[in-house]
Design a protein around this motif. Structure first.
Motif, PDB file in Angstrom:
ATOM      1  N   VAL A 218       1.050  -1.318  -0.022  1.00 12.01           N
ATOM      2  CA  VAL A 218      -0.068   0.011  -0.069  1.00 12.01           C
ATOM      3  C   VAL A 218       0.970   1.325   0.108  1.00 12.01           C
ATOM      4  O   VAL A 218       1.669   1.392   0.776  1.00 12.01           O
ATOM      5  CB  VAL A 218      -0.924   0.021   1.283  1.00 12.01           C
ATOM      6  N   GLU A 219       0.715   2.060  -1.257  1.00 13.24           N
ATOM      7  CA  GLU A 219       1.598   3.229  -1.030  1.00 13.24           C
ATOM      8  C   GLU A 219       0.725   4.435  -0.580  1.00 13.24           C
ATOM      9  O   GLU A 219       1.332   5.520   0.184  1.00 13.24           O
ATOM     10  CB  GLU A 219       1.867   3.438  -2.563  1.00 13.24           C
ATOM     11  N   ASN A 220      -0.652   4.650  -0.664  1.00 10.16           N
ATOM     12  CA  ASN A 220      -1.241   5.765   0.055  1.00 10.16           C
ATOM     13  C   ASN A 220      -2.654   4.769   0.481  1.00 10.16           C
ATOM     14  O   ASN A 220      -3.266   4.023  -0.055  1.00 10.16           O
ATOM     15  CB  ASN A 220      -1.621   6.935  -0.905  1.00 10.16           C
ATOM     16  N   LEU A 221      -3.141   5.355   1.674  1.00  3.71           N
ATOM     17  CA  LEU A 221      -4.111   5.122   2.130  1.00  3.71           C
ATOM     18  C   LEU A 221      -4.956   6.312   2.653  1.00  3.71           C
ATOM     19  O   LEU A 221      -4.465   6.962   3.701  1.00  3.71           O
ATOM     20  CB  LEU A 221      -3.934   4.018   3.501  1.00  3.71           C
ATOM     21  N   ILE A 222      -6.044   6.769   2.091  1.00  4.36           N
ATOM     22  CA  ILE A 222      -6.741   8.153   2.406  1.00  4.36           C
ATOM     23  C   ILE A 222      -8.151   7.752   2.969  1.00  4.36           C
ATOM     24  O   ILE A 222      -8.993   7.051   2.132  1.00  4.36           O
ATOM     25  CB  ILE A 222      -6.783   8.637   1.218  1.00  4.36           C
ATOM     26  N   ALA A 223      -8.365   8.224   3.929  1.00  9.46           N
ATOM     27  CA  ALA A 223      -9.687   8.161   4.655  1.00  9.46           C
ATOM     28  C   ALA A 223     -10.485   9.335   4.720  1.00  9.46           C
ATOM     29  O   ALA A 223      -9.900  10.264   5.308  1.00  9.46           O
ATOM     30  CB  ALA A 223      -9.588   7.502   5.998  1.00  9.46           C
ATOM     31  N   GLU A 224     -11.830   9.318   4.521  1.00  9.42           N
ATOM     32  CA  GLU A 224     -12.713  10.481   4.558  1.00  9.42           C
ATOM     33  C   GLU A 224     -14.041   9.866   4.519  1.00  9.42           C
ATOM     34  O   GLU A 224     -14.716   9.303   3.996  1.00  9.42           O
ATOM     35  CB  GLU A 224     -12.576  11.251   3.191  1.00  9.42           C
ATOM     36  N   GLY A 225     -14.617  10.524   5.711  1.00  6.58           N
ATOM     37  CA  GLY A 225     -16.058   9.940   6.033  1.00  6.58           C
ATOM     38  C   GLY A 225     -16.257   8.432   6.053  1.00  6.58           C
ATOM     39  O   GLY A 225     -15.510   7.638   6.655  1.00  6.58           O
ATOM     40  N   ASN A 226     -17.166   7.802   5.177  1.00  2.00           N
ATOM     41  CA  ASN A 226     -17.403   6.237   4.960  1.00  2.00           C
ATOM     42  C   ASN A 226     -16.621   5.708   4.176  1.00  2.00           C
ATOM     43  O   ASN A 226     -16.799   4.583   3.613  1.00  2.00           O
ATOM     44  CB  ASN A 226     -18.759   6.219   4.883  1.00  2.00           C
ATOM     45  N   PHE A 227     -15.495   6.441   3.680  1.00  7.17           N
ATOM     46  CA  PHE A 227     -14.588   5.714   2.616  1.00  7.17           C
ATOM     47  C   PHE A 227     -13.205   5.660   2.876  1.00  7.17           C
ATOM     48  O   PHE A 227     -12.703   6.671   3.444  1.00  7.17           O
ATOM     49  CB  PHE A 227     -14.942   6.869   1.177  1.00  7.17           C
ATOM     50  N   VAL A 228     -12.608   4.752   2.387  1.00 10.09           N
ATOM     51  CA  VAL A 228     -11.246   4.550   2.393  1.00 10.09           C
ATOM     52  C   VAL A 228     -10.800   4.086   1.119  1.00 10.09           C
ATOM     53  O   VAL A 228     -11.123   3.309   0.502  1.00 10.09           O
ATOM     54  CB  VAL A 228     -10.812   3.535   3.565  1.00 10.09           C
ATOM     55  N   THR A 229      -9.625   5.095   0.640  1.00  9.92           N
ATOM     56  CA  THR A 229      -9.120   4.692  -0.657  1.00  9.92           C
ATOM     57  C   THR A 229      -7.681   4.072  -0.600  1.00  9.92           C
ATOM     58  O   THR A 229      -7.025   4.981   0.299  1.00  9.92           O
ATOM     59  CB  THR A 229      -8.997   5.787  -1.618  1.00  9.92           C
ATOM     60  N   ALA A 230      -7.420   3.059  -1.154  1.00  6.39           N
ATOM     61  CA  ALA A 230      -5.957   2.408  -1.215  1.00  6.39           C
ATOM     62  C   ALA A 230      -5.281   2.486  -2.530  1.00  6.39           C
ATOM     63  O   ALA A 230      -6.038   1.989  -3.481  1.00  6.39           O
ATOM     64  CB  ALA A 230      -6.018   0.940  -0.185  1.00  6.39           C
ATOM     65  N   LEU A 231      -4.315   2.904  -2.648  1.00  4.95           N
ATOM     66  CA  LEU A 231      -3.435   2.741  -3.927  1.00  4.95           C
ATOM     67  C   LEU A 231      -2.240   2.095  -3.608  1.00  4.95           C
ATOM     68  O   LEU A 231      -1.604   2.279  -2.705  1.00  4.95           O
ATOM     69  CB  LEU A 231      -3.012   4.336  -4.437  1.00  4.95           C
ATOM     70  N   GLY A 232      -1.844   1.400  -4.360  1.00  6.15           N
ATOM     71  CA  GLY A 232      -0.511   0.522  -4.475  1.00  6.15           C
ATOM     72  C   GLY A 232      -0.277  -0.455  -5.252  1.00  6.15           C
ATOM     73  O   GLY A 232      -0.909  -0.396  -6.608  1.00  6.15           O
ATOM     74  N   LYS A 233       0.414  -1.646  -5.134  1.00 11.12           N
ATOM     75  CA  LYS A 233       0.743  -2.592  -5.918  1.00 11.12           C
ATOM     76  C   LYS A 233       0.332  -4.006  -5.271  1.00 11.12           C
ATOM     77  O   LYS A 233       0.400  -4.037  -3.970  1.00 11.12           O
ATOM     78  CB  LYS A 233       2.287  -2.529  -6.068  1.00 11.12           C
ATOM     79  N   ILE A 234      -0.171  -4.877  -5.876  1.00 14.35           N
ATOM     80  CA  ILE A 234      -0.463  -6.067  -5.511  1.00 14.35           C
ATOM     81  C   ILE A 234       0.220  -7.391  -6.610  1.00 14.35           C
ATOM     82  O   ILE A 234       0.225  -7.065  -7.773  1.00 14.35           O
ATOM     83  CB  ILE A 234      -1.773  -6.468  -5.280  1.00 14.35           C
ATOM     84  N   SER A 235       0.944  -8.329  -6.110  1.00  9.68           N
ATOM     85  CA  SER A 235       1.126  -9.492  -6.586  1.00  9.68           C
ATOM     86  C   SER A 235       0.537 -10.769  -6.349  1.00  9.68           C
ATOM     87  O   SER A 235       0.220 -11.109  -5.346  1.00  9.68           O
ATOM     88  CB  SER A 235       2.712  -9.832  -6.561  1.00  9.68           C
ATOM     89  N   MET A 236       0.215 -11.572  -7.327  1.00  8.66           N
ATOM     90  CA  MET A 236      -0.637 -12.620  -7.029  1.00  8.66           C
ATOM     91  C   MET A 236      -0.367 -13.740  -8.338  1.00  8.66           C
ATOM     92  O   MET A 236      -0.243 -13.320  -9.536  1.00  8.66           O
ATOM     93  CB  MET A 236      -2.074 -12.509  -6.672  1.00  8.66           C
ATOM     94  N   LYS A 237      -0.650 -14.822  -8.030  1.00 10.92           N
ATOM     95  CA  LYS A 237      -0.387 -15.845  -9.113  1.00 10.92           C
ATOM     96  C   LYS A 237      -1.806 -15.757 -10.236  1.00 10.92           C
ATOM     97  O   LYS A 237      -2.800 -15.881  -9.385  1.00 10.92           O
ATOM     98  CB  LYS A 237      -0.283 -17.131  -8.687  1.00 10.92           C
ATOM     99  N   ASP A 238      -1.516 -15.941 -11.475  1.00  9.54           N
ATOM    100  CA  ASP A 238      -2.699 -16.313 -12.095  1.00  9.54           C
ATOM    101  C   ASP A 238      -2.934 -17.822 -12.248  1.00  9.54           C
ATOM    102  O   ASP A 238      -2.525 -18.566 -11.630  1.00  9.54           O
ATOM    103  CB  ASP A 238      -2.302 -15.714 -13.678  1.00  9.54           C
TER     104      ASP A 238
END
Length: 115
Positions: free
Chosen positions: A62-82
């Motif tokens: 997670v690079e950024n986690l932004i919370a406001e009211g009833n919302f939380v926005t997460a920006l980042g990178k994820i790795s998983m197998k196909d």
């Protein structure tokens, strides 16, 4: 817990492979929309998706986690197998809507990273 802490705690569960622990933070009628892909309705649909998509726990940064009211926005990178077992890296933006202390809606923008 505040909404930001709830999401952080839920993400710790999912990266540990504790999918039921993660789902405990979701409402029974949770809805997940993957923009341009699919929509999941209800906790059981999410459970089935996780069983298929997460053959092993995903890895988040997670690079950024932004919370406001009833919302939380997460920006980042994820790795998983196909499905073939190859590790794929993605960039993501997740917008979570909370209701009564639980994750009720997810709008996810997920894009595969270029090699």
């Amino acid at each position: 817990m505040d909404n930001k802490t709830i999401l952080e705690t839920a993400n710790i569960a999912i990266t540990a492979g504790d999918y039921e622990g993660f789902l405990a933070f979701c409402t029974d009628d949770t809805q997940w929309t993957f923009i341009g892909d699919q929509k999941l309705e209800g906790k059981e649909a999410v459970r089935l998706y996780m069983a298929k998509a997460y053959s092993e726990p995903p890895k988040f940064m997670v690079e950024n986690l932004i919370a406001e009211g009833n919302f939380v926005t997460a920006l980042g990178k994820i790795s998983m197998k196909d499905e073939a077992g190859k590790m794929i890296n993605y960039m993501y933006c997740d917008v979570w809507k909370f209701r009564e202390g639980k994750m009720a809606e997810l709008t996810a923008f997920v894009i595969a990273s270029k090699p």
